[in-house]
Design a protein around this motif. Structure first.
Motif, PDB file in Angstrom:
ATOM      1  N   ARG A   5       0.889  -1.174   0.056  1.00 19.43           N
ATOM      2  CA  ARG A   5       0.083   0.064  -0.087  1.00 19.43           C
ATOM      3  C   ARG A   5       0.813   1.229   0.226  1.00 19.43           C
ATOM      4  O   ARG A   5       1.651   1.240   0.884  1.00 19.43           O
ATOM      5  CB  ARG A   5      -0.792  -0.121   1.431  1.00 19.43           C
ATOM      6  N   THR A   6       0.684   1.923  -0.912  1.00 17.61           N
ATOM      7  CA  THR A   6       1.281   3.319  -1.049  1.00 17.61           C
ATOM      8  C   THR A   6       0.387   4.302  -0.507  1.00 17.61           C
ATOM      9  O   THR A   6      -0.828   4.645  -0.962  1.00 17.61           O
ATOM     10  CB  THR A   6       1.740   3.743  -2.403  1.00 17.61           C
ATOM     11  N   VAL A   7       0.877   5.049   0.552  1.00 17.12           N
ATOM     12  CA  VAL A   7      -0.012   6.253   1.138  1.00 17.12           C
ATOM     13  C   VAL A   7       0.657   7.390   0.835  1.00 17.12           C
ATOM     14  O   VAL A   7       1.843   7.707   0.886  1.00 17.12           O
ATOM     15  CB  VAL A   7       0.304   6.068   2.851  1.00 17.12           C
ATOM     16  N   PRO A   8      -0.105   8.416   0.379  1.00 20.17           N
ATOM     17  CA  PRO A   8       0.543   9.853  -0.179  1.00 20.17           C
ATOM     18  C   PRO A   8       0.983  10.259   0.935  1.00 20.17           C
ATOM     19  O   PRO A   8       0.423  10.451   2.078  1.00 20.17           O
ATOM     20  CB  PRO A   8      -0.600  10.109  -1.180  1.00 20.17           C
ATOM     21  N   VAL A   9       1.931  10.949   0.788  1.00 24.40           N
ATOM     22  CA  VAL A   9       2.520  11.951   1.622  1.00 24.40           C
ATOM     23  C   VAL A   9       1.958  13.192   1.766  1.00 24.40           C
ATOM     24  O   VAL A   9       1.717  13.862   0.781  1.00 24.40           O
ATOM     25  CB  VAL A   9       3.982  11.972   1.516  1.00 24.40           C
ATOM     26  N   ARG A  10       1.388  13.697   2.896  1.00 20.31           N
ATOM     27  CA  ARG A  10       0.750  14.918   2.943  1.00 20.31           C
ATOM     28  C   ARG A  10       1.704  16.024   3.092  1.00 20.31           C
ATOM     29  O   ARG A  10       2.536  15.883   3.919  1.00 20.31           O
ATOM     30  CB  ARG A  10      -0.565  14.861   3.977  1.00 20.31           C
ATOM     31  N   GLN A  11       1.368  16.964   2.471  1.00 20.94           N
ATOM     32  CA  GLN A  11       2.533  18.128   2.544  1.00 20.94           C
ATOM     33  C   GLN A  11       1.962  18.821   3.683  1.00 20.94           C
ATOM     34  O   GLN A  11       0.518  19.244   3.789  1.00 20.94           O
ATOM     35  CB  GLN A  11       2.241  18.981   1.362  1.00 20.94           C
TER      36      GLN A  11
END
Length: 96
Positions: free
Chosen positions: A78-84
């Motif tokens: 699972r790739t979890v998007p990195v939040r800015q």
């Protein structure tokens, strides 16, 4: 061929004489019950033509007679998007 959990098999008379009418079977697990050489117990679900489970079964089959239709899906990472992080507006601190 040793089936794995999640594999979908086409079980025919080649696997056992009880399967005059072939079935599709999704494997839950291979049971470690004592058997004759080349035979195995499988636990899983009989599937209908749409691929939906219709009954849970334990079947006794010859490994050489099984035909794999679909392999078990490999677990995906699972790739979890990195939040800015947004910069937080801060007020100046008064000292003194």
């Amino acid at each position: 061929m040793l089936p794995r959990s999640g594999d979908v098999l086409h079980v025919t008379r080649a696997a056992s004489v009880q399967f005059l009418k072939p079935i599709m079977f999704r494997v839950i697990r291979v049971l470690d019950w004592p058997t004759y050489d080349g035979w195995m117990w499988l636990e899983g679900y009989e599937l209908n033509a749409a691929g939906d489970a219709v009954s849970r079964r334990s079947i006794y089959v010859q490994a050489a007679g099984l035909r794999q239709l679909r392999a078990a899906a490999q677990p995906r990472q699972r790739t979890v998007p990195v939040r800015q992080r947004r910069p937080v507006a801060r007020t100046p601190v008064r000292v003194g």
